[in-house]
Design a protein around this motif. Structure first.
Motif, PDB file in Angstrom:
ATOM      1  N   TRP A  36      39.390 -48.451 134.283  1.00  0.00           N
ATOM      2  CA  TRP A  36      38.008 -48.835 134.015  1.00  0.00           C
ATOM      3  C   TRP A  36      37.506 -48.274 132.692  1.00  0.00           C
ATOM      4  O   TRP A  36      36.687 -48.918 132.008  1.00  0.00           O
ATOM      5  N   CYS A  39      38.813 -50.492 130.027  1.00  0.00           N
ATOM      6  CA  CYS A  39      38.031 -51.735 130.050  1.00  0.00           C
ATOM      7  C   CYS A  39      36.659 -51.521 129.433  1.00  0.00           C
ATOM      8  O   CYS A  39      36.131 -52.405 128.738  1.00  0.00           O
ATOM      9  N   SER A 215      31.890 -44.513 139.092  1.00  0.00           N
ATOM     10  CA  SER A 215      32.867 -45.590 139.104  1.00  0.00           C
ATOM     11  C   SER A 215      33.477 -45.773 140.488  1.00  0.00           C
ATOM     12  O   SER A 215      33.689 -46.897 140.945  1.00  0.00           O
ATOM     13  N   ALA A 277      32.411 -52.391 133.988  1.00  0.00           N
ATOM     14  CA  ALA A 277      33.790 -52.139 133.566  1.00  0.00           C
ATOM     15  C   ALA A 277      34.687 -51.889 134.773  1.00  0.00           C
ATOM     16  O   ALA A 277      35.854 -52.307 134.797  1.00  0.00           O
ATOM     17  N   THR A 278      34.167 -51.225 135.778  1.00  0.00           N
ATOM     18  CA  THR A 278      34.939 -50.953 136.992  1.00  0.00           C
ATOM     19  C   THR A 278      35.251 -52.240 137.738  1.00  0.00           C
ATOM     20  O   THR A 278      36.374 -52.441 138.225  1.00  0.00           O
ATOM     21  N   ALA A 281      37.878 -54.109 135.923  1.00  0.00           N
ATOM     22  CA  ALA A 281      39.187 -53.461 136.104  1.00  0.00           C
ATOM     23  C   ALA A 281      39.880 -53.928 137.377  1.00  0.00           C
ATOM     24  O   ALA A 281      41.089 -53.733 137.530  1.00  0.00           O
ATOM     25  N   ARG A 282      39.151 -54.539 138.288  1.00  0.00           N
ATOM     26  CA  ARG A 282      39.722 -55.021 139.547  1.00  0.00           C
ATOM     27  C   ARG A 282      40.184 -56.479 139.455  1.00  0.00           C
ATOM     28  O   ARG A 282      40.695 -57.034 140.429  1.00  0.00           O
ATOM     29  N   SER A 287      41.492 -57.733 133.397  1.00  0.00           N
ATOM     30  CA  SER A 287      41.531 -56.284 133.170  1.00  0.00           C
ATOM     31  C   SER A 287      42.677 -55.889 132.255  1.00  0.00           C
ATOM     32  O   SER A 287      42.538 -55.005 131.410  1.00  0.00           O
TER      33      SER A 287
END
Length: 384
Positions: A36, A39, A215, A277-278, A281-282, A287
């Protein structure tokens, strides 16, 4: 702003947070990167490039293209510096001498290489091309690659205040912004570039676990709701303040008020940026691409401004002047924006490749300086 394997260029972003090992022994320092965070850096640098593209195209700020830049405006630079602070935590355990070898050197070299180029472009646009203006730009970080300049200043400040309690250190980081506002100095970019983002760096440095937990709580609707309310609420306040000040230009007092109000964005907007961003990231493919950009922000950062100037002010201009009828489509707003975005991407990729060419890569990632250390045997010294 980026890292390169096998060198100490990790000084640009700092060591990663301890995490489960990936293909190695965690005791040997092999650590999992925080996806994250990569990202977040990727999102920030893309927003920076986007803003520079939009700013250079007539009419773009009044079109639908401005939407993304407006949304990212309170996030892009504060989040960039906060993430830098997250991974600079070892600064507070180092002396100034150690900081020079492990961090400042790797920031100073690309700064000195690319700042004269960037400064020459900006200064030429204002017609103030003199040795004095060039030296001023290099010495004060404006115009130029000011992010690297600010990081050097912030790291030195963090090292000097390493024995100060975290909460007090963060409080002290706000003082320069308040002092600049009180003294009416907010019209000087070389000052506001430092004062506006020093608190973000110090928050990331001293309260990194708070943001790690934020996060981790990205799926909690209460956390998400609070972040959205904070972001939207303070942006509404900022919009109201902007409409109340003189539309024909801010006075020094109004500029001071807006600069202080902007500090609050570190608390109101950055949490929403970290959550975004988190979530990104998924998303598997997205991501991977965004994190790749986030791990290599330095090539993009040092190249895109000059590339945009070269394409817009030189290449496209000469094409249009050579045959206005044939190249008339180049004057379209949408066309210029797309060309600008492609220019940033191509420049970043070219400099990414440059960062992997032997010797030439030193302009981005210089080799570590030789150090002399004690051998522990009779007090002798050896190179290391």
């Amino acid at each position: 702003m980026s890292e390169t394997p096998g060198t100490a260029a990790t000084a640009v972003t700092g060591p990663d947070r301890p995490a489960p090992a990936v293909g190695g022994d965690p005791q040997n320092g092999v650590r999992e990167r925080l996806l994250w965070a990569d990202c977040a850096k990727g999102l920030s640098i893309i927003a920076v490039c986007y803003m520079h593209v939009i700013s250079g195209v007539p009419g773009a700020k009044d079109s639908g293209w401005q939407w993304f830049s407006t949304v990212m405006d309170p996030v892009r630079m504060p989040m960039f510096f906060l993430i830098s602070g997250l991974f600079a935590h070892r600064v507070i355990s180092r002396t100034l001498g150690d900081l020079w070898y492990r961090r400042l050197w790797f920031l100073l070299v690309p700064y000195l290489v690319f700042t004269p180029v960037q400064a020459a472009i900006r200064i030429s646009m204002t017609g103030d091309v003199t040795w004095a203006s060039m030296l001023r730009a290099i010495a004060l970080g404006d115009p130029g690659i000011w992010f690297l300049y600010a990081l050097m200043v912030f790291n030195i400040a963090a090292c000097l205040l390493r024995r100060v309690p975290p909460l007090v250190a963060v409080g002290m980081s706000v003082v320069p912004a308040l002092a600049a506002a009180a003294a009416g100095l907010t019209q000087y970019n070389e000052i506001t570039h430092l004062t506006a983002y020093l608190p973000a760096f110090f928050l990331g440095l001293h309260f990194r676990e708070v943001y790690f937990r934020l996060s981790e709580a990205a799926s909690d609707w209460r956390v998400v709701s609070a972040a959205v309310v904070a972001y939207v609420g303070w942006e509404r306040v900022m919009a109201d303040l902007t409409h109340r000040v003189d539309p024909d230009g801010w006075t020094s007092r109004e500029a001071a008020l807006m600069s202080v109000a902007s500090l609050v964005r570190i608390f109101s907007a950055v949490p929403a940026g970290i959550l975004l961003a988190t979530w990104i990231a998924r998303i598997p493919v997205v991501s991977t691409a965004l994190a790749a950009v986030g791990r290599n922000t330095l090539p993009v950062y040092v190249s895109h401004h000059a590339a945009l100037f070269l394409v817009n002010a030189v290449i496209l201009r000469r094409l249009f002047e050579s045959d206005p009828e044939r190249w008339a489509f180049l004057t379209g707003m949408d066309t210029q924006i797309v060309i600008g975005l492609v220019t940033c991407a191509v420049a970043g990729m070219l400099f990414y490749r440059l960062g992997r060419v032997p010797v030439l890569k030193w302009v981005l990632y210089p080799p570590a300086l030789p150090r002399r250390r004690r051998t522990g045997q009779g007090g002798g010294l050896s190179a290391g």
